[in-house]
Design a protein around this motif. Structure first.
Motif, mmCIF file in Angstrom:
data_model
loop_
_atom_site.group_PDB
_atom_site.id
_atom_site.type_symbol
_atom_site.label_atom_id
_atom_site.label_comp_id
_atom_site.label_asym_id
_atom_site.label_seq_id
_atom_site.Cartn_x
_atom_site.Cartn_y
_atom_site.Cartn_z
ATOM 1 N N ARG A 254 47.063 15.427 104.120
ATOM 2 C CA ARG A 254 45.841 15.167 103.353
ATOM 3 C C ARG A 254 44.612 15.610 104.134
ATOM 4 N N LYS A 255 44.593 15.355 105.424
ATOM 5 C CA LYS A 255 43.447 15.760 106.227
ATOM 6 C C LYS A 255 43.275 17.273 106.221
ATOM 7 N N LEU A 256 44.371 18.004 106.267
ATOM 8 C CA LEU A 256 44.293 19.465 106.193
ATOM 9 C C LEU A 256 43.717 19.918 104.849
ATOM 10 N N ILE A 257 44.248 19.363 103.764
ATOM 11 C CA ILE A 257 43.766 19.732 102.435
ATOM 12 C C ILE A 257 42.287 19.405 102.294
ATOM 13 N N GLU A 258 41.867 18.271 102.805
ATOM 14 C CA GLU A 258 40.458 17.882 102.706
ATOM 15 C C GLU A 258 39.561 18.844 103.473
ATOM 16 N N THR A 272 39.506 27.152 92.778
ATOM 17 C CA THR A 272 40.481 27.225 93.863
ATOM 18 C C THR A 272 41.866 27.198 93.236
ATOM 19 N N HIS A 273 42.703 28.153 93.617
ATOM 20 C CA HIS A 273 44.033 28.296 93.039
ATOM 21 C C HIS A 273 45.106 28.044 94.092
ATOM 22 N N LEU A 274 46.227 27.502 93.663
ATOM 23 C CA LEU A 274 47.398 27.416 94.526
ATOM 24 C C LEU A 274 48.643 27.567 93.666
ATOM 25 N N TYR A 287 47.740 17.202 95.609
ATOM 26 C CA TYR A 287 46.872 18.206 94.995
ATOM 27 C C TYR A 287 46.026 17.597 93.876
ATOM 28 N N GLU A 288 46.675 16.823 93.018
ATOM 29 C CA GLU A 288 45.945 16.243 91.887
ATOM 30 C C GLU A 288 44.896 15.236 92.351
ATOM 31 N N PHE A 292 42.950 19.139 91.767
ATOM 32 C CA PHE A 292 43.716 20.238 91.168
ATOM 33 C C PHE A 292 44.401 19.766 89.886
ATOM 34 N N ALA A 293 44.535 20.681 88.945
ATOM 35 C CA ALA A 293 45.233 20.393 87.694
ATOM 36 C C ALA A 293 46.200 21.524 87.398
ATOM 37 N N LEU A 294 47.337 21.175 86.819
ATOM 38 C CA LEU A 294 48.327 22.192 86.463
ATOM 39 C C LEU A 294 47.771 23.079 85.357
#
Length: 318
Positions: A254-258, A272-274, A287-288, A292-294
Motif C-alpha cells: 500500500r505504501k508503494l501504491i500511495e 492512470t491505467h494498470l 487498487y480500488e 481505481f475502477a475496472l
C-alpha cells in the motif's frame, strides 16, 4: 526491572490471555460457524494473491493433513475453489468465491470492531502504534524461529525513488518467484516483462516517469513504476508492482501504491491505467481503495497464458 525469567513468564501469561480474549478457545471464530483454522485460511486466501495448499500450510503453520481437511471444508461450503496449476500438476491454485468473499467481509467487520473497541479501552497515555509495533515484532520473531529465517526489522525498511543498480534483475526475480509458483507464468512472461521494463528504465530520466523501491537497507524487497509516456499525453501507466514474499501483509505494498498515486496527482495526469488479471483479489481491493475502477475485462493471452485480463483506470477527483 524485570529479570529474564519474569519477562518470559509475563509474555507467556499475556499471550494466553490474548488467545482467550480473541476467542480462539471456542469451537468457532469471528462470528462465523467456522473453526479458527478455516477462518485464518479464508483471510489468507482472500487477502493475498493466488496461493497453493503448500504455501498456505507454511503460512498457517499447519501440516499437510490438517490443511487438507481445512481446505476440504471450505470447498464443501462453497467458500474456496481449487484450479489446476499449469506449471505444476501436483499443485492447485486456491481462490475465494463470491460466497467466500461474503464470509470474509463478515470476518473483517467482526475483527475490526473487536480491535477498535479494545483500543478505546486502553489506559490514558497508551500508544496504539507501540502496541502494534510490539505485537508485530514478537509475531515476526516467532515465525522466523519456526522457519529458520532472519527477521527483517520494520524500522530498517525504507521506500526510495529512482534507479539503482540491479533494479531490473531484482524486479524480474520477485515477479518470477511469485507468478511462476502461483499461476504458472514462464519464459514468455519474463521476456515480455524484461523487454518492457528495460525500455522504461531508459525513460526514467523523464520528469513524468519514476520508480519506487522498498529496501531493507541493501536488498530491494518491492517495486512499483509509473510510466508517464508510454500511453500518450496525460495518461500514466502503473507497472511492475510487486513485493517480496517476506513483506506481504505488512503494509508495504500500500505504501508503494500511495507513493505512485501521489506522484501521478502531483504531475496532473488525467488518467492512470494498470493491467492485471482476474483472481488477484487482494491486489484488486488495494487498487480500488486507491480510486481505481475496472474499465474492461476480456479473455486474452497478454502474458503467454490465456486468462481474463483486467484493465483498471483511475481518474483523479478535481
Amino acid at each position: 526491572m524485570h529479570t529474564a525469567n519474569e519477562i518470559v513468564s509475563n509474555i507467556r501469561e499475556a499471550s494466553r490471555l490474548l488467545v482467550r480474549e480473541l476467542g480462539f478457545m471456542s469451537a468457532t471464530l469471528a462470528g462465523t460457524e467456522l473453526p479458527a483454522s478455516a477462518v485464518h485460511a479464508i483471510i489468507e486466501i482472500g487477502h493475498s494473491t493466488p496461493t497453493t495448499a503448500s504455501s498456505l500450510s507454511k503460512t498457517l503453520n499447519l501440516d499437510r493433513s490438517n490443511i487438507s481437511r481445512v481446505l476440504a471444508k471450505l470447498v464443501e461450503v462453497g467458500a474456496v475453489i481449487e484450479t489446476p496449476n499449469a506449471s505444476d500438476g501436483r499443485q492447485k491454485i486456491l481462490s475465494i468465491t463470491e460466497h467466500g468473499k461474503d464470509i470474509l467481509d463478515r470476518i473483517d467487520k467482526f475483527a475490526n470492531e473487536q480491535v477498535m473497541k479494545a483500543l478505546k479501552n486502553l489506559p490514558a497515555g497508551s500508544a496504539p502504534e507501540q502496541i502494534l509495533g510490539g505485537i508485530r515484532a514478537y509475531a515476526a520473531a516467532l515465525r522466523a524461529q519456526r522457519l529458520g529465517e532472519e527477521v527483517k526489522p520494520v524500522e530498517g525498511m525504507a521506500i526510495t525513488s529512482g534507479y539503482r543498480p540491479g533494479l531490473l534483475g531484482r524486479c524480474l526475480e520477485m515477479h518470477m518467484q511469485y507468478y511462476s509458483r502461483a499461476v504458472g507464468f514462464g519464459g514468455a512472461f519474463e521476456a515480455q516483462l524484461a523487454t518492457g521494463l528495460g525500455e522504461l528504465l531508459n525513460r526514467l530520466d523523464s520528469p513524468r516517469s519514476e520508480v519506487w523501491v522498498v529496501t531493507d537497507g541493501t536488498k530491494i524487497c518491492g517495486t512499483v513504476f509509473i510510466d508517464g509516456e508510454g500511453l500518450g499525453e496525460g495518461k500514466a501507466h502503473l507497472r511492475a508492482f510487486i513485493v517480496d514474499d517476506t513483506l506481504r501483509g505488512r503494509g508495504w505494498g500500500r505504501k508503494l501504491i500511495e507513493k505512485a498515486i501521489s506522484f501521478v496527482d502531483d504531475h496532473a495526469f488525467t488518467e492512470t491505467h494498470l493491467y492485471t488479471f482476474r483472481g488477484l483479489d487482494a491486489a484488486r481491493r488495494l487498487y480500488e481503495s486507491c480510486g481505481f475502477a475496472l474499465a474492461e475485462e476480456a479473455l486474452g493471452n497478454k502474458w503467454g497464458k490465456e486468462m481474463m485480463i483486467q484493465h483498471f483506470v483511475r481518474i483523479p477527483s478535481r
